[in-house]
Design an enzyme around this catalytic site. Structure first.
Site, mmCIF file in Angstrom:
data_model
loop_
_atom_site.group_PDB
_atom_site.id
_atom_site.type_symbol
_atom_site.label_atom_id
_atom_site.label_comp_id
_atom_site.label_asym_id
_atom_site.label_seq_id
_atom_site.Cartn_x
_atom_site.Cartn_y
_atom_site.Cartn_z
ATOM 1 N N HIS A 181 -33.123 99.640 9.018
ATOM 2 C CA HIS A 181 -33.211 98.197 8.796
ATOM 3 C C HIS A 181 -32.191 97.887 7.703
ATOM 4 C CE1 HIS A 181 -35.842 94.422 7.983
ATOM 5 N NE2 HIS A 181 -34.748 94.317 7.264
ATOM 6 N N ASP A 290 -37.900 93.926 18.920
ATOM 7 C CA ASP A 290 -38.616 93.813 17.646
ATOM 8 C C ASP A 290 -39.895 92.982 17.883
ATOM 9 O OD1 ASP A 290 -39.411 94.044 15.039
ATOM 10 O OD2 ASP A 290 -37.751 92.904 14.171
#
Ligand SMILES: [Zn+2]
Length: 425
Positions: A181, A290
């Site tokens: 991330h 996601d």
């Protein structure tokens, strides 16, 4: 083909019609045997196996592979659980999901991993893998590898972990994915600069140490350019983009409030176009939802948590692009063969030797996105009201019919775990 038999769920049969093979639609036949694609050909040798003939407007695609989802479960089961999450995947034509470790408890200890694996094993409808987070000690990670994790997820809070480099190296050596991330916690501006800074930093690490790093949910025009530059410089970096960063921009926040809150946030139109082009021009390495469900109550509260469900619209958004002739069929690769390669699983292609995960798409029909009809526990979406083209009429997983026209044909626990193929040494 009920798929319900306990003894031998795998039947031998043929599928004939328009198939998505290596980037194009071809008239051909597949022979499915013991859960795998056994043969592919223009015509197959005469055999008694039953045949599923696809309709005139039907196209068979490989099952989609989503390398970034949150199935929640455990103490977050009010948001989503392994049954509702994989049900949502199945309806969306996603036959493999890779689950993130930011659960409660977080997947950074062996006991938390075992607890999650048990829950997944009993409840999953589609095939799956589970990421491990950055643990306190290296030996915990080595034990997790032997349990069969699909890869490692690095959050911004982990950037300073003293064992981070070792973990990245181990994964790289074993061919396991390291998903990062990208958001530098030290950059004040949480917007694009934090992503730029993290991508620069970890691309340098990739070049200097020759390690593989996968950046997830890349969201800005600058970072797409940076990824290309890094690749040219020899970095072993790859990246995925989400449906929401490709199709939505920040203006939606004014209209939808908390529903549209996500991390990284929806960006301006310039970045939206850059992300969309990285999808359409096959510059991104993968497309991943996601899928991050929360309750509607949480999303409409004073402090809405980031994320929303995505699994039931993700493929529909792609097929709409294709059927409206805005993109070629090849964009399907970003949600099938390419993530499967990144995860090192035998899925994502309608070719002999691969799992017989097949999505039958009716290209003639259209549908309207309605959050309230989602099978996810999270019954809202920033894509509410979108008109999409192509209806998923059937889904097969390892050759077993799992879904047809809204009906589910497999039981809880049908989903099989993948991971740890390189855990022997
Ligand atoms: Zn996520």
């Amino acid at each position: 083909m009920t798929g319900q038999e306990e003894e031998c769920p795998y039947e031998t049969y043929k599928i004939t019609g328009k198939l998505y093979i290596s980037g194009e639609i071809r008239e051909a036949s597949l022979l499915i045997k013991e859960g795998k694609i056994a043969l592919l050909g223009k015509s197959l040798p005469d055999m008694s196996a039953p045949t599923l003939e696809l309709g005139r407007y039907e196209v068979a695609l490989p099952g989609m592979v989503d390398l970034h989802v949150h199935m929640r479960g455990l103490k977050l089961s009010h948001k989503e659980d392994w049954y509702s999450g994989t049900l949502s995947a199945l309806k969306g034509g996603v036959t493999f999901v890779a689950d993130m470790p930011n659960t409660v408890p977080p997947t950074v200890t062996i006991s938390a991993l075992e607890e999650k694996l048990e829950e997944a094993k009993l409840n999953a409808l589609v095939d799956y893998g589970v990421y491990f987070g950055v643990p306190g000690k290296l030996d915990i990670y080595l034990r997790a590898l032997n349990k069969g994790i699909i890869g490692l997820k690095i959050y911004p809070k982990d950037y300073r972990s003293p064992i981070l480099m070792k973990l990245i190296k181990i994964n790289s050596e074993r061919g396991l994915i390291t998903v990062l991330h990208a958001e530098d916690p030290e950059v004040e501006d949480k917007n694009r600069l934090a992503e730029v800074s993290a991508v620069k930093y970890f691309s340098k690490i990739s070049i200097n140490h020759g390690v593989r790093i996968h950046f997830t949910h890349i969201s800005s025009s600058e970072t797409v350019n940076l990824m290309l530059i890094s690749k040219l410089k020899g970095a072993k970096v790859t990246f995925d983009i989400t449906p929401h960063h490709a199709f939505l921009n920040e203006k939606l926040r004014e209209r939808l409030g908390g529903i549209a809150i996500v991390r990284p946030p929806l960006r301006d139109e310039e970045s939206r176009v850059a992300i969309y082009n990285s999808l359409r021009n096959l510059i991104a390495d993968a497309y991943a939802t996601d899928h991050a469900p929360h309750t509607l109550e949480e999303k409409t509260s004073e402090k809405p948590p980031p994320g929303f469900p995505g699994l039931e619209v993700s493929l529909g958004l792609l097929t709409t692009e294709v059927l409206e002739r805005k993109a070629s069929w090849r964009i399907i690769d970003l949600y099938s063969s390419r993530p499967a390669e990144l995860l090192n699983i035998p899925k994502g292609k309608l070719l002999p030797g691969f799992d017989a995960d097949i999505v039958v798409l009716d290209t003639k029909r259209r549908w309207k996105v309605k959050g309230e009809s989602f099978l996810s526990k999270a019954k809202y979406t920033p894509f509410e009201g979108w008109e999409l083209r192509g209806i998923i009429s059937k889904v097969f997983i390892r050759g077993v019919k799992a879904y047809e026209e809204g009906e589910i044909f497999v039981k809880r626990g049908f989903g099989k775990m993948y991971g740890g193929h390189f855990g022997e040494n």
